[in-house]
Design an enzyme around this catalytic site. Structure first.
Site, PDB file in Angstrom:
ATOM      1  N   CYS A 261       0.848  -1.167  -0.072  1.00 45.85           N
ATOM      2  CA  CYS A 261      -0.032  -0.073  -0.042  1.00 45.85           C
ATOM      3  C   CYS A 261       0.687   1.214   0.044  1.00 45.85           C
ATOM      4  CB  CYS A 261      -1.014  -0.003   1.250  1.00 45.85           C
ATOM      5  SG  CYS A 261      -1.736   1.592   1.545  1.00 45.85           S
ATOM      6  N   GLU A 262       0.493   2.107  -1.036  1.00 42.18           N
ATOM      7  CA  GLU A 262       1.540   3.544  -0.946  1.00 42.18           C
ATOM      8  C   GLU A 262       1.179   4.511   0.060  1.00 42.18           C
ATOM      9  OE1 GLU A 262      -0.779   6.120  -4.209  1.00 42.18           O
ATOM     10  OE2 GLU A 262       0.617   4.692  -4.926  1.00 42.18           O
ATOM     11  N   HIS A 263       0.214   4.128   0.796  1.00 44.17           N
ATOM     12  CA  HIS A 263      -0.426   5.010   2.041  1.00 44.17           C
ATOM     13  C   HIS A 263       0.686   4.938   3.234  1.00 44.17           C
ATOM     14  CE1 HIS A 263      -4.144   5.485  -0.496  1.00 44.17           C
ATOM     15  NE2 HIS A 263      -3.395   6.405  -0.858  1.00 44.17           N
ATOM     16  N   HIS A 264       0.723   3.689   3.511  1.00 52.01           N
ATOM     17  CA  HIS A 264       1.399   3.032   4.706  1.00 52.01           C
ATOM     18  C   HIS A 264       2.688   2.207   4.548  1.00 52.01           C
ATOM     19  CE1 HIS A 264      -2.924   4.036   5.815  1.00 52.01           C
ATOM     20  NE2 HIS A 264      -2.380   4.835   6.582  1.00 52.01           N
TER      21      HIS A 264
ATOM     22  N   GLN B 283      -5.284  -0.505  -4.792  1.00 52.17           N
ATOM     23  CA  GLN B 283      -5.722  -1.900  -5.398  1.00 52.17           C
ATOM     24  C   GLN B 283      -6.582  -1.285  -6.656  1.00 52.17           C
ATOM     25  OE1 GLN B 283      -7.861  -4.608  -3.017  1.00 52.17           O
ATOM     26  NE2 GLN B 283      -9.108  -5.168  -4.502  1.00 52.17           N
TER      27      GLN B 283
ATOM     28  N   HIS C 158      -6.095  -6.036   3.261  1.00 55.23           N
ATOM     29  CA  HIS C 158      -5.092  -4.826   3.362  1.00 55.23           C
ATOM     30  C   HIS C 158      -4.518  -4.957   4.828  1.00 55.23           C
ATOM     31  CE1 HIS C 158      -5.683  -2.717  -0.477  1.00 55.23           C
ATOM     32  NE2 HIS C 158      -6.699  -3.618  -0.612  1.00 55.23           N
TER      33      HIS C 158
ATOM     34  N   CYS D  25      -3.120  -2.478   6.369  1.00 50.99           N
ATOM     35  CA  CYS D  25      -3.398  -1.160   6.863  1.00 50.99           C
ATOM     36  C   CYS D  25      -4.723  -1.066   7.637  1.00 50.99           C
ATOM     37  CB  CYS D  25      -3.190   0.136   5.718  1.00 50.99           C
ATOM     38  SG  CYS D  25      -4.475  -0.175   4.524  1.00 50.99           S
TER      39      CYS D  25
END
Length: 242
Positions: A132-135, A173, A201, A203
């Site tokens: 995941c590019e956010h976390h 995703q 996920h 996250c």
């Protein structure tokens, strides 16, 4: 005869109908194809070596960054269990994101074939792992791919390789689903492409709402799968069946 011998030597036919000359022409063209294939193999090897050298040159900076992160978390990077952790983590991160160094044209190369087949082709249950590019924590699940050939088919294992190219990057995703579908559409020019991903996920599991049983489903429908409800329903029904 001298003219014919010269034509054979140079690998040309120039419209002469002669079994012996045609044989030599075919040999000449075969040799050209072999040389072209050898050249492509060498280019791929060179490109692989270049990418490996780039990874190696960037490794110290990534290792230093991990060392800094671990220290700022309050850990002692000199203790036995953590001595080589920054290096291992740096190598792991390069592997998790190796898709940045790959493209579908290198993956597919000679695996697209002319075939008079226009019925649905489905490969389901392709394992997928991404970050995941956010976390920067994992999400993972399974990918189902279907396409309607338009006189061309692709080696089935190559569909899994396409998934690998785009999943081994920092992702969301929704974008991953669309990228896989678009790549297949561009490579094969089929009548339609369908991709469905179901993933968990971390996250949402390890942090935040901490819902361990949740999963996320995304889809991308192109061509006939988007325009024709019956085609779409057939695909969705087949990927749900055991």
């Amino acid at each position: 005869m001298e003219y014919q011998a010269s034509e054979i030597k140079n690998g040309h036919c120039n419209g002469i109908v002669n079994g012996k000359i045609e044989f030599h022409c075919r040999n000449a063209f075969s040799e050209l194809n072999i040389e072209a294939e050898k050249s492509m193999v060498q280019q791929r090897k060179h490109e692989t070596s270049r990418k490996e050298a780039e990874d190696e040159s960037r490794l110290p900076a990534i290792e230093a960054a991990y060392t800094s992160i671990i220290r700022e978390l309050g850990e002692n990077t000199d203790r036995q269990g953590l001595l080589r952790t920054p290096l291992r983590a740096a190598k792991a991160m390069q592997f998790f994101t190796k898709g940045y160094h790959e493209n579908i044209y290198d993956i597919l190369n000679d695996a697209i074939f002319d075939e008079n087949h226009d019925e649905m082709v489905i490969v389901k249950g392709i394992d997928m792992f991404s970050l995941c590019e956010h976390h920067l924590v994992p999400f993972f699940g399974r990918v189902n791919i279907g396409y309607l050939p338009n006189k061309k088919v692709v080696g089935l294992s190559k569909l899994a390789r396409i998934v690998e190219v785009f999943s081994r990057r920092l992702q969301v995703q929704e974008r991953l689903t669309k990228q896989i579908a678009t790549a297949i559409e561009e490579a094969l020019q089929p009548a339609g492409v369908a991709v469905v991903i179901e993933a968990s996920h971390m996250c949402m599991v390890m942090r935040g709402v901490q819902k361990i049983n949740s999963s996320t489903v995304t889809s991308a429908m192109l061509g006939a799968f988007r325009e024709d409800p019956k085609t779409r329903e057939e695909f969705l029904g087949l990927i749900k069946s055991d």
